[in-house]
Every structure is written in structure tokens, then in C-alpha cells.
Design a protein around this motif. Structure first.
Motif, PDB file in Angstrom:
ATOM      1  N   LEU A 229       0.850  -1.194   0.000  1.00  0.00           N
ATOM      2  CA  LEU A 229       0.000   0.000   0.000  1.00  0.00           C
ATOM      3  C   LEU A 229       0.884   1.242   0.000  1.00  0.00           C
ATOM      4  O   LEU A 229       1.738   1.400   0.877  1.00  0.00           O
ATOM      5  CB  LEU A 229      -0.920  -0.011   1.217  1.00  0.00           C
ATOM      6  N   GLN A 230       0.673   2.118  -0.985  1.00  0.00           N
ATOM      7  CA  GLN A 230       1.529   3.289  -1.134  1.00  0.00           C
ATOM      8  C   GLN A 230       0.883   4.579  -0.625  1.00  0.00           C
ATOM      9  O   GLN A 230       1.543   5.396   0.007  1.00  0.00           O
ATOM     10  CB  GLN A 230       1.903   3.461  -2.609  1.00  0.00           C
ATOM     11  N   TRP A 231      -0.399   4.758  -0.937  1.00  0.00           N
ATOM     12  CA  TRP A 231      -1.100   5.975  -0.527  1.00  0.00           C
ATOM     13  C   TRP A 231      -2.391   5.612   0.201  1.00  0.00           C
ATOM     14  O   TRP A 231      -3.084   4.649  -0.170  1.00  0.00           O
ATOM     15  CB  TRP A 231      -1.467   6.832  -1.738  1.00  0.00           C
ATOM     16  N   ILE A 232      -2.724   6.404   1.218  1.00  0.00           N
ATOM     17  CA  ILE A 232      -4.013   6.314   1.906  1.00  0.00           C
ATOM     18  C   ILE A 232      -4.640   7.699   1.842  1.00  0.00           C
ATOM     19  O   ILE A 232      -4.032   8.690   2.266  1.00  0.00           O
ATOM     20  CB  ILE A 232      -3.846   5.883   3.375  1.00  0.00           C
ATOM     21  N   ARG A 233      -5.837   7.769   1.317  1.00  0.00           N
ATOM     22  CA  ARG A 233      -6.519   9.059   1.160  1.00  0.00           C
ATOM     23  C   ARG A 233      -7.754   9.102   2.065  1.00  0.00           C
ATOM     24  O   ARG A 233      -8.494   8.111   2.163  1.00  0.00           O
ATOM     25  CB  ARG A 233      -6.927   9.273  -0.305  1.00  0.00           C
ATOM     26  N   LEU A 234      -7.992  10.241   2.695  1.00  0.00           N
ATOM     27  CA  LEU A 234      -9.099  10.393   3.640  1.00  0.00           C
ATOM     28  C   LEU A 234     -10.169  11.307   3.051  1.00  0.00           C
ATOM     29  O   LEU A 234      -9.899  12.479   2.750  1.00  0.00           O
ATOM     30  CB  LEU A 234      -8.592  10.982   4.961  1.00  0.00           C
ATOM     31  N   LEU A 235     -11.389  10.785   2.904  1.00  0.00           N
ATOM     32  CA  LEU A 235     -12.511  11.589   2.405  1.00  0.00           C
ATOM     33  C   LEU A 235     -13.565  11.766   3.494  1.00  0.00           C
ATOM     34  O   LEU A 235     -13.885  10.811   4.218  1.00  0.00           O
ATOM     35  CB  LEU A 235     -13.151  10.933   1.180  1.00  0.00           C
ATOM     36  N   TYR A 236     -14.087  12.982   3.574  1.00  0.00           N
ATOM     37  CA  TYR A 236     -15.222  13.314   4.442  1.00  0.00           C
ATOM     38  C   TYR A 236     -14.857  13.277   5.925  1.00  0.00           C
ATOM     39  O   TYR A 236     -15.261  12.389   6.667  1.00  0.00           O
ATOM     40  CB  TYR A 236     -16.428  12.407   4.161  1.00  0.00           C
ATOM     41  N   CYS A 237     -14.044  14.241   6.335  1.00  0.00           N
ATOM     42  CA  CYS A 237     -13.638  14.377   7.735  1.00  0.00           C
ATOM     43  C   CYS A 237     -14.424  15.518   8.375  1.00  0.00           C
ATOM     44  O   CYS A 237     -14.274  16.675   7.963  1.00  0.00           O
ATOM     45  CB  CYS A 237     -12.146  14.695   7.832  1.00  0.00           C
ATOM     46  N   TYR A 238     -15.248  15.198   9.353  1.00  0.00           N
ATOM     47  CA  TYR A 238     -16.002  16.259  10.028  1.00  0.00           C
ATOM     48  C   TYR A 238     -15.040  17.142  10.827  1.00  0.00           C
ATOM     49  O   TYR A 238     -14.158  16.626  11.520  1.00  0.00           O
ATOM     50  CB  TYR A 238     -17.070  15.657  10.931  1.00  0.00           C
ATOM     51  N   PRO A 239     -15.196  18.464  10.753  1.00  0.00           N
ATOM     52  CA  PRO A 239     -14.212  19.360  11.370  1.00  0.00           C
ATOM     53  C   PRO A 239     -14.084  19.208  12.879  1.00  0.00           C
ATOM     54  O   PRO A 239     -12.976  19.313  13.421  1.00  0.00           O
ATOM     55  CB  PRO A 239     -14.726  20.758  10.987  1.00  0.00           C
ATOM     56  N   ASN A 240     -15.201  18.949  13.570  1.00  0.00           N
ATOM     57  CA  ASN A 240     -15.139  18.885  15.037  1.00  0.00           C
ATOM     58  C   ASN A 240     -14.479  17.619  15.558  1.00  0.00           C
ATOM     59  O   ASN A 240     -14.221  17.497  16.752  1.00  0.00           O
ATOM     60  CB  ASN A 240     -16.548  19.000  15.635  1.00  0.00           C
ATOM     61  N   ARG A 241     -14.167  16.665  14.657  1.00  0.00           N
ATOM     62  CA  ARG A 241     -13.491  15.447  15.097  1.00  0.00           C
ATOM     63  C   ARG A 241     -12.116  15.273  14.443  1.00  0.00           C
ATOM     64  O   ARG A 241     -11.560  14.178  14.448  1.00  0.00           O
ATOM     65  CB  ARG A 241     -14.385  14.233  14.833  1.00  0.00           C
ATOM     66  N   LEU A 242     -11.580  16.361  13.904  1.00  0.00           N
ATOM     67  CA  LEU A 242     -10.207  16.333  13.412  1.00  0.00           C
ATOM     68  C   LEU A 242      -9.283  16.583  14.596  1.00  0.00           C
ATOM     69  O   LEU A 242      -8.806  17.689  14.838  1.00  0.00           O
ATOM     70  CB  LEU A 242     -10.015  17.382  12.315  1.00  0.00           C
ATOM     71  N   THR A 243      -9.035  15.538  15.342  1.00  0.00           N
ATOM     72  CA  THR A 243      -8.309  15.646  16.604  1.00  0.00           C
ATOM     73  C   THR A 243      -6.813  15.839  16.368  1.00  0.00           C
ATOM     74  O   THR A 243      -6.286  15.540  15.282  1.00  0.00           O
ATOM     75  CB  THR A 243      -8.518  14.376  17.437  1.00  0.00           C
ATOM     76  N   ASP A 244      -6.127  16.294  17.404  1.00  0.00           N
ATOM     77  CA  ASP A 244      -4.673  16.419  17.328  1.00  0.00           C
ATOM     78  C   ASP A 244      -4.028  15.067  17.055  1.00  0.00           C
ATOM     79  O   ASP A 244      -3.044  14.970  16.313  1.00  0.00           O
ATOM     80  CB  ASP A 244      -4.123  17.014  18.629  1.00  0.00           C
ATOM     81  N   GLU A 245      -4.573  14.004  17.659  1.00  0.00           N
ATOM     82  CA  GLU A 245      -4.034  12.667  17.434  1.00  0.00           C
ATOM     83  C   GLU A 245      -4.098  12.290  15.960  1.00  0.00           C
ATOM     84  O   GLU A 245      -3.128  11.749  15.391  1.00  0.00           O
ATOM     85  CB  GLU A 245      -4.792  11.635  18.268  1.00  0.00           C
TER      86      GLU A 245
END
Length: 449
Positions: A229-245
Motif C-alpha cells: 500500500l503506497q497511498w491512503i486518502r481520507l474523504l469526508y472528515c467532520y471538522p469537530n473530530r479532526l483531533t490532534d491525534e
């Protein structure tokens, strides 16, 4: 009896995953896929019903393909997806050409229902969408595996946005197990997939219902271990759960594309409140600034609704100013559509269509200038690009995508012919030109930037 089956997919990448599940289930039962609907014994249309334009497209597609029952060899026409889940009774009454209507929570029943179909007998099977969550055991269909794959990590939605019908079509949020997802992606990589695109209505909520905590960072930590696996792409991230972690995980793991799709919908506090959105203006701005600082070079994508009920000229002016200030690399816009059964459909101060259209064109003009400037800045840079294959538009050129481009959503890089270009390879491209939504470049062996 086995059939030749054509599946037509409308709507978002989450529907694409459902269609692949349907195809895999039918393949397991001996049916074979075909590309040409005129050669299909069975045509399956996977519909979208999110907004009015999507509903119109779904109906038009059903009527168009129904002609294959007259002109082609089609014996059975099957319609599934969100539109069926919401409007099954109306569709059955208005579309006598369709033999089987199948809800979003019933797609696993398709093989047995297909075996029971008889000419002249019409079935509508629409149950509770919460009853279904697919697993990783559905077989992959030879010839239908690309170098990238959408991987649905959860189903349904718990958010209560006042304009949205998705919870009624897809049910409550239901996470798949971490082991199931890793097993699926591992199986995909063994069959040539280089880029896994994680999708759900909200991938940042992943795991909370199942494990009692947000598990997207843990999932990513397991996926990056997969050798091929070379790339992992993230779609549809709700802003209030974009945590520091989560943000730190993206920063530390080079396989995770520096690309975040964060559906914000608006920026004016009164409009956000009326929409039932989770974050206000200042918190949103602070978050975006933090992301930019923590992830230099990140591509930020968002979508915005134009003409929501009560949106004043001042509210819209705030949105335009926000676009100018935040300089999104990618942005999509659509005019508000009052969907039956939603709270927003009953709100006062509905905006006239001509006003919506004027504002839409203004927003598009602002974003087009931003995009043109962003694209021009990349000329002369050396950028890693995943090769998608020969261009279907321009003979002799190949197409690829940067980490900032999701397939069929964002732009492409046109690549000048070079020896040994292969689909799925990730190579360094020196960008030589920019135009509209596309870049052009040539293979370059120097280190990427």
C-alpha cells in the motif's frame, strides 16, 4: 441460471463501494459482469437521492436503460440505492419497467431475489437500513480491480444536519471492525491496489460506536504497515473530530496523503446554526490555520451550500471573504435543495432560485481564480504522481494524480509519453504547464518536492 449483469452507479464514492459489493455477491453466485448494457441480461442501477438534481439524474437513467428491455436483451431491470430507500412506493407506482426495487440495507439479498424473479412479477424489498453492514468476505471480481480502491469503513450517519436526508436513507452510524477493514485492504493490495481511499459519511467518527473511542488514527497505524500500500486518502472528515491525534498521525506517516476533505457547508454563524452544523466560524478558522501550520503543503478540500434558507447578502459576503482568506486548494459548491422530510425544507426565508444561481456563479468565480493561482504555483516543481493510465481525451498523453487529487473528483496531471509508464506506478513528474483544473508535466528522476 447465470446472467450477464451490467451495474450502473450514480452518486458518490460510497455508492461505488456498494456497487462493488453487489457485483462481488453476484459473481459469487455465478453471474458475470459486462460493460455494454445492450449485452446484459440484467441491469442494476444504483441510485443517488441526496438532492433534487441527483434524483432527476437517477430517474432519467432508469428510463433510459429501461429501453434495453425493448431494444437489447435485458430481462430484468433492478433499481437500488438511496432513492429507493426513500421513495420505494412512489417509484414502484411510477416505474412499471422496473422488476425489483432494493433498499440500501437489502443489497445482500440481491442474488436470492434475482433467482426468484419471474417476468411480470415486480418486487420491492426495502427494510431497515440498520440491518446491513457488509464485510470483507465478498470476492473481488477479476478485471474490475484498479490501482486505487474506495474502502467504506462505516455506514450510516448520526449527524443531524437540517438539510440532509442521509440518515433516513442509510440509517445510524455503524463502524466495521478494524480487523475487517485491514483484511480487505490487504486483499486489495495483493491484487494490485496501491491507493486506498477511506470513505464514510464521516470517517472521523469511525470506531466510536464499536470501541467507545475515535479509532481512525489506530486504523491508519495498521494500514500503513501493509507493504504494497503506497497511498491512503481520507474523504469526508467532520471538522469537530479532526483531533490532534489524527493530525499528528497524518504528519508522521508518509503513506497518508496530505489531503483532507472537510465538508464545512458555510462559514456564517447564523447559517451554520440553522444547518445544525457542529462548529462555528471562529473555531473553523482556528482549525484550518492549525492544519496549515501542522501539515505544510496540505491540500484542503471542502464543499459549500449556496442559498440556504435565511442566507442574507451579508452571510454570503462572509462566505466569499472566507474563500479568499483560506485559499482552499479544492472546493465544490451546490445550491440548496429543499428535501422533503428535512427540517430545513420548512424553514422561512427560502431563497429564490435566481438568487441562488447568482451567488453560485460568484462563488465559482472566486474559487476559479484561487485554483488558477494555486495551479500556477506548481509549475517547475517536481511532484510525486500516481499514474492512472493513457488519457482518454488526448491521444499520446497519459494521466495521473498528485496527492492533492482524488480520482474523478479533483484534477489530473497530463504526462508526456515516456518509456515504461505503467498504471499504478508512483513517479516524479516535473510540472511544465498549468491550465484550468489540470497540470502537465514530464517524468523526472530528481527527488520530489
Amino acid at each position: 441460471m447465470s446472467y450477464l449483469v451490467k451495474i450502473v452507479t450514480l452518486g458518490c464514492p460510497k455508492n461505488t463501494v456498494d456497487s462493488e459489493q453487489i457485483l462481488g455477491q453476484l459473481f459469487r453466485h455465478g453471474h458475470q459482469p459486462v460493460d455494454d448494457p445492450s449485452k446484459a441480461d440484467v441491469i442494476v442501477i444504483n441510485t443517488c437521492g441526496f438532492i433534487e438534481s441527483a434524483k432527476r439524474e437517477s430517474i432519467e437513467t432508469i428510463l433510459e436503460l429501461a429501453q434495453q428491455k425493448i431494444e437489447g436483451k435485458c430481462q430484468y431491470l433492478i433499481v437500488t440505492g438511496c432513492l429507493v430507500q426513500k421513495y420505494a412506493d412512489e417509484l414502484k407506482a411510477e416505474l412499471p419497467e422496473v422488476d425489483l426495487f432494493l433498499g440500501t440495507g437489502d443489497i445482500h439479498l440481491l442474488p436470492q431475489l434475482l433467482a426468484s424473479l419471474k417476468p411480470g412479477v415486480r418486487i420491492a424489498q426495502v427494510g431497515d437500513p440498520d440491518n446491513y453492514l457488509f464485510d470483507d468476505e465478498i470476492p473481488l471480481v477479476p478485471g474490475h480491480i484498479k490501482h486505487y480502491a474506495y474502502v467504506k469503513i462505516a455506514e450510516g450517519c448520526n449527524n443531524c444536519c437540517t438539510y440532509c436526508v442521509i440518515p433516513s436513507m442509510r440509517g445510524k452510524y455503524r463502524s466495521r471492525s478494524l480487523e475487517s477493514i485491514v483484511h480487505e485492504v490487504s486483499k486489495l493490495t495483493e491484487n494490485g491496489v496501491k491507493e486506498a481511499i477511506l470513505v464514510a459519511q464521516d470517517i472521523t467518527l469511525y470506531g466510536y460506536d464499536k470501541y467507545g473511542k475515535y479509532m481512525l488514527p489506530a486504523l491508519l497505524q495498521e494500514l500503513v504497515k501493509l507493504k504494497n500500500l503506497q497511498w491512503i486518502r481520507l474523504l469526508y472528515c467532520y471538522p469537530n473530530r479532526l483531533t490532534d491525534e489524527l493530525l499528528l498521525t497524518i504528519k508522521e506517516e508518509h503513506k497518508i496523503c496530505r489531503y483532507l476533505d472537510i465538508p464545512l457547508q458555510h462559514i456564517s454563524d447564523p447559517v451554520l446554526k440553522a444547518m445544525g452544523r457542529p462548529m462555528g466560524k471562529q473555531d473553523t478558522i482556528d482549525l484550518l490555520k492549525k492544519i496549515r501550520k501542522l501539515l505544510p503543503g496540505v491540500t484542503l478540500r471542502s464543499t459549500f451550500i449556496i442559498g440556504f434558507p435565511g442566507e442574507s447578502e451579508e452571510d454570503f459576503a462572509q462566505l466569499l471573504a472566507f474563500l479568499e482568506d483560506m485559499q482552499f486548494e479544492r472546493a465544490g459548491f451546490f445550491t440548496y435543495s429543499p428535501e422533503p422530510g428535512t427540517k430545513a425544507a420548512g424553514l422561512p426565508l427560502q431563497i429564490p432560485e435566481e438568487v441562488k444561481e447568482r451567488r453560485l456563479q460568484q462563488a465559482l468565480a472566486v474559487q476559479e481564480k484561487i485554483l488558477a493561482a494555486k495551479q500556477a504555483q506548481q509549475v517547475g516543481m517536481i511532484i510525486p504522481v500516481i499514474v492512472d493510465g493513457p488519457s482518454p481525451e488526448y491521444e499520446g498523453l497519459w494521466e495521473g494524480r498528485t496527492q492533492g487529487d482524488a480520482p474523478e473528483i479533483d484534477g489530473v496531471v497530463y504526462i508526456k509519453p515516456a518509456p515504461n509508464l505503467r498504471q499504478g506506478d508512483i513517479i516524479n513528474i516535473k510540472i511544465t504547464h498549468s491550465q484550468d483544473f489540470a497540470l502537465m508535466g514530464e517524468v523526472n528522476d530528481e527527488p520530489g518536492q
